[in-house]
Design an enzyme around this catalytic site. Structure first.
Site, mmCIF file in Angstrom:
data_model
loop_
_atom_site.group_PDB
_atom_site.id
_atom_site.type_symbol
_atom_site.label_atom_id
_atom_site.label_comp_id
_atom_site.label_asym_id
_atom_site.label_seq_id
_atom_site.Cartn_x
_atom_site.Cartn_y
_atom_site.Cartn_z
ATOM 1 N N ASP A 152 65.914 46.595 21.991
ATOM 2 C CA ASP A 152 65.294 47.860 22.382
ATOM 3 C C ASP A 152 65.938 49.104 21.762
ATOM 4 O O ASP A 152 65.225 50.024 21.361
ATOM 5 C CB ASP A 152 65.270 48.004 23.915
ATOM 6 C CG ASP A 152 64.159 47.187 24.550
ATOM 7 O OD1 ASP A 152 63.272 46.707 23.814
ATOM 8 O OD2 ASP A 152 64.170 47.027 25.785
ATOM 9 N N LYS A 179 60.787 38.007 35.747
ATOM 10 C CA LYS A 179 59.457 37.705 35.204
ATOM 11 C C LYS A 179 58.544 37.156 36.294
ATOM 12 O O LYS A 179 57.361 37.474 36.349
ATOM 13 C CB LYS A 179 59.561 36.690 34.053
ATOM 14 C CG LYS A 179 60.156 37.274 32.772
ATOM 15 C CD LYS A 179 60.092 36.243 31.642
ATOM 16 C CE LYS A 179 60.679 36.791 30.349
ATOM 17 N NZ LYS A 179 60.678 35.788 29.260
ATOM 18 N N HIS A 207 54.624 44.407 24.139
ATOM 19 C CA HIS A 207 54.054 43.113 23.746
ATOM 20 C C HIS A 207 53.884 42.209 24.962
ATOM 21 O O HIS A 207 52.856 41.571 25.149
ATOM 22 C CB HIS A 207 54.988 42.476 22.708
ATOM 23 C CG HIS A 207 56.439 42.502 23.094
ATOM 24 N ND1 HIS A 207 57.079 43.660 23.447
ATOM 25 C CD2 HIS A 207 57.364 41.520 23.233
ATOM 26 C CE1 HIS A 207 58.328 43.387 23.761
ATOM 27 N NE2 HIS A 207 58.525 42.083 23.649
ATOM 28 N N ASP A 217 56.894 33.017 25.195
ATOM 29 C CA ASP A 217 57.972 33.094 24.229
ATOM 30 C C ASP A 217 57.773 34.395 23.461
ATOM 31 O O ASP A 217 56.638 34.789 23.203
ATOM 32 C CB ASP A 217 57.967 31.889 23.286
ATOM 33 C CG ASP A 217 59.341 31.694 22.652
ATOM 34 O OD1 ASP A 217 60.355 31.823 23.365
ATOM 35 O OD2 ASP A 217 59.416 31.439 21.436
HETATM 36 P P1 ITT Z 1 64.040 34.069 29.309
HETATM 37 O O1 ITT Z 1 65.095 34.397 30.310
HETATM 38 O O2 ITT Z 1 62.665 34.123 29.849
HETATM 39 O O3 ITT Z 1 64.312 32.786 28.560
HETATM 40 P P2 ITT Z 1 64.683 35.296 26.771
HETATM 41 O O4 ITT Z 1 65.303 36.634 26.562
HETATM 42 O O5 ITT Z 1 65.516 34.135 26.383
HETATM 43 O O6 ITT Z 1 64.142 35.267 28.259
HETATM 44 P P3 ITT Z 1 62.140 35.842 25.436
HETATM 45 O O7 ITT Z 1 61.300 34.784 24.838
HETATM 46 O O8 ITT Z 1 61.516 36.717 26.448
HETATM 47 O O9 ITT Z 1 63.388 35.017 25.945
HETATM 48 O O10 ITT Z 1 62.704 36.759 24.273
HETATM 49 C C1 ITT Z 1 63.464 36.229 23.194
HETATM 50 C C2 ITT Z 1 64.354 37.293 22.603
HETATM 51 O O11 ITT Z 1 63.555 38.273 21.899
HETATM 52 C C3 ITT Z 1 65.134 38.101 23.628
HETATM 53 O O12 ITT Z 1 66.346 37.462 23.972
HETATM 54 C C4 ITT Z 1 65.367 39.405 22.863
HETATM 55 O O13 ITT Z 1 66.436 39.295 21.961
HETATM 56 C C5 ITT Z 1 64.070 39.561 22.075
HETATM 57 N N1 ITT Z 1 63.111 40.345 22.861
HETATM 58 C C6 ITT Z 1 61.976 39.888 23.436
HETATM 59 N N2 ITT Z 1 61.348 40.855 24.106
HETATM 60 C C7 ITT Z 1 62.099 41.971 23.951
HETATM 61 C C8 ITT Z 1 61.984 43.303 24.410
HETATM 62 O O14 ITT Z 1 60.985 43.694 25.196
HETATM 63 N N3 ITT Z 1 62.937 44.166 24.062
HETATM 64 C C9 ITT Z 1 63.968 43.798 23.289
HETATM 65 N N4 ITT Z 1 64.167 42.568 22.836
HETATM 66 C C10 ITT Z 1 63.234 41.645 23.148
#
Ligand code: ITT
Length: 192
Positions: free
Chosen positions: A151, A12, A176, A68
């Site tokens: 995904d 990121k 998003h 988030d």
């Molecule tokens: P960090 O390492 O930044 O904490 P994260 O995966 O814990 O990343 P996010 O807030 O980006 O946190 O996303 C939370 C969850 O939502 C992520 O673990 C996925 O399960 C789901 N998610 C978010 N964006 C997604 C995407 O583009 N494709 C599929 N799943 C997604």
């Protein structure tokens, strides 16, 4: 301008650095020697995004932003939402999360869902939020092996492929996260 991106996700950080150019120096939580877990206790995506950014501003006195994200399924009253990463109990266990989602949607024909990202920027103590969403639906089985998280079961509206079947560049044009990031970048550039 020096700005902290309140994340430990190096991908990121790299992505935003490439998009923002030289006018902003992006530093990570590691760079500001923040070792503690950021609080994420508000129960909403918007709230947790703000909570993380405000925590860094208050404790480290540096302008910063946090993101988030989550998947919101209409027939499940917005679940998994803020709990997307650990829907089935273990943080980041995508396979278990997908299986639970498919189980909870078994026999349900209303499959609409959206991915949502909220980025909160705290700039000189003032809070700004930027939201990106993409509408779609949840398939009955997985398709594709690219991407991460949900995904393989997310079919974006108007597209023939799931997020996991699309090349990453294509997902990045409509996701998003990209939409919210674009809004943040436009705002930051307007402050120069
Ligand atoms: P960090 O390492 O930044 O904490 P994260 O995966 O814990 O990343 P996010 O807030 O980006 O946190 O996303 C939370 C969850 O939502 C992520 O673990 C996925 O399960 C789901 N998610 C978010 N964006 C997604 C995407 O583009 N494709 C599929 N799943 C997604």
């Amino acid at each position: 301008m020096k700005l902290c991106f309140a994340t430990r996700n190096t991908n990121k950080i790299k992505e935003i650095k490439a998009k923002l150019g030289d006018a902003f120096e992006i530093v990570s939580l590691e760079d500001i020697q923040c070792q503690e877990e950021l609080p994420e206790t508000t129960g909403t995506i918007e709230g947790n995004s703000a909570q993380k950014a405000q925590f860094v501003w208050e404790h480290y006195n540096i302008n910063c932003f946090a993101d988030d994200s989550g998947l919101e399924v209409t027939a499940l009253a917005g679940a998994p939402g803020v709990d997307s990463a650990m829907y089935a109990g273990v943080h980041g266990d995508s396979e278990a999360n997908i299986q639970l989602l498919l189980k909870n949607l078994q026999g349900i024909s209303q499959r609409e869902a959206q991915f949502k990202t909220v980025i909160t920027l705290v700039l000189n103590g003032k809070t700004h939020q930027f939201e990106g969403t993409i509408a779609g639906s949840i398939l009955e089985e997985k398709k594709g092996s690219e991407g991460f998280g949900y995904d393989p079961v997310f079919l974006p509206k108007g597209y023939p492929q799931t997020f996991a079947e699309m090349p990453l560049e294509e997902k990045n044009k409509i996701s998003h996260r990209s939409l919210a990031t674009e809004k943040l970048i436009q705002y930051l550039q307007s402050t120069l």
